[in-house]
Design an enzyme around this catalytic site. Structure first.
Site, PDB file in Angstrom:
ATOM      1  N   CYS A  76       3.286   3.030  -0.761  1.00 22.88           N
ATOM      2  CA  CYS A  76       3.336   1.742  -0.058  1.00 22.88           C
ATOM      3  C   CYS A  76       4.762   1.214  -0.038  1.00 22.88           C
ATOM      4  CB  CYS A  76       2.451   0.709  -0.760  1.00 22.88           C
ATOM      5  SG  CYS A  76       0.722   0.852  -0.388  1.00 22.88           S
ATOM      6  N   HIS A  77       5.102   0.573   1.062  1.00 23.57           N
ATOM      7  CA  HIS A  77       6.401  -0.074   1.146  1.00 23.57           C
ATOM      8  C   HIS A  77       6.392  -1.338   0.285  1.00 23.57           C
ATOM      9  CE1 HIS A  77       6.362   2.349   4.812  1.00 23.57           C
ATOM     10  NE2 HIS A  77       7.676   2.345   4.709  1.00 23.57           N
ATOM     11  N   MET A 112      -3.162  -2.960   2.334  1.00 26.24           N
ATOM     12  CA  MET A 112      -3.202  -2.571   0.919  1.00 26.24           C
ATOM     13  C   MET A 112      -2.983  -3.774   0.014  1.00 26.24           C
ATOM     14  SD  MET A 112      -4.188   0.452   1.047  1.00 26.24           S
ATOM     15  CE  MET A 112      -4.214   0.648  -0.719  1.00 26.24           C
ATOM     16  N   GLU A 113      -2.133  -4.692   0.424  1.00 21.52           N
ATOM     17  CA  GLU A 113      -1.894  -5.892  -0.370  1.00 21.52           C
ATOM     18  C   GLU A 113      -3.170  -6.723  -0.477  1.00 21.52           C
ATOM     19  OE1 GLU A 113       1.932  -4.187   0.463  1.00 21.52           O
ATOM     20  OE2 GLU A 113       0.202  -4.524   1.738  1.00 21.52           O
ATOM     21  N   ASP A 127     -13.237  -8.870 -16.613  1.00 20.71           N
ATOM     22  CA  ASP A 127     -12.585  -9.004 -17.922  1.00 20.71           C
ATOM     23  C   ASP A 127     -12.916 -10.331 -18.592  1.00 20.71           C
ATOM     24  OD1 ASP A 127     -10.681  -8.264 -20.039  1.00 20.71           O
ATOM     25  OD2 ASP A 127      -9.485  -9.904 -19.209  1.00 20.71           O
TER      26      ASP A 127
END
Length: 156
Positions: A76-77, A112-113, A127
């Site tokens: 990824c950039h 992707m972000e 969590d």
């Protein structure tokens, strides 16, 4: 043809040098199934646990993760996002719906972000709530919509 494989079959970063700068947006969604013992912690607009407010913490974690996507996904950039928001709600099936929206004006998209932001927000929920139950299930993470670039996409 895979965009991250060169003509010799080696991994490569996509060359975006010739692409046009445009406003790009991506929306990703993660769905987390919460058991009754966790849902009982819902007070007002958040789940309150000994570790703190779950929604607020997940929002911060998701935004932080989206900003680091280029460090986490090898090809990824690295991008400087214009904006990243995370919205969390509970649907009728007792599921937490997390939506991450990432925007940028650039030569490459932010799918992707958005996916990383939604995923890490969901993992943060797990969590923070796992002490109450291990029956929490992160059911799916998917791209919901993207605009800008070669083609727009919207899942119906």
């Amino acid at each position: 043809m895979l965009s991250h494989i060169d003509d010799k079959g080696n991994p490569t970063m996509v060359d975006v040098g010739e692409k046009q700068v445009s406003r790009r947006t991506a929306v990703a969604r993660s769905i987390v199934s919460l058991p009754d013992e966790v849902m009982r912690l819902l007070t007002g607009a958040d789940l309150q646990t000994k570790k703190g407010p779950v929604f607020q913490t997940a929002i911060i974690a998701g935004i932080m993760a989206a900003k680091k996507t280029g460090e986490l996904i090898p090809l990824c950039h690295p991008l400087g996002l214009d904006n990243c928001t995370i919205a969390i709600k509970i649907n009728d099936q007792q599921e937490m719906v997390i939506e991450c929206t990432a925007t940028i004006t650039a030569k490459t998209g932010v799918e992707m972000e958005a996916l990383v932001g939604a995923s890490i927000a969901a993992l943060t929920v797990y969590d923070m709530c796992k002490a109450m139950s291990h029956d929490i299930v992160i059911k799916e993470t998917r791209l919901v919509e993207k605009t800008g670039g070669k083609r727009d996409f919207k899942r119906t």
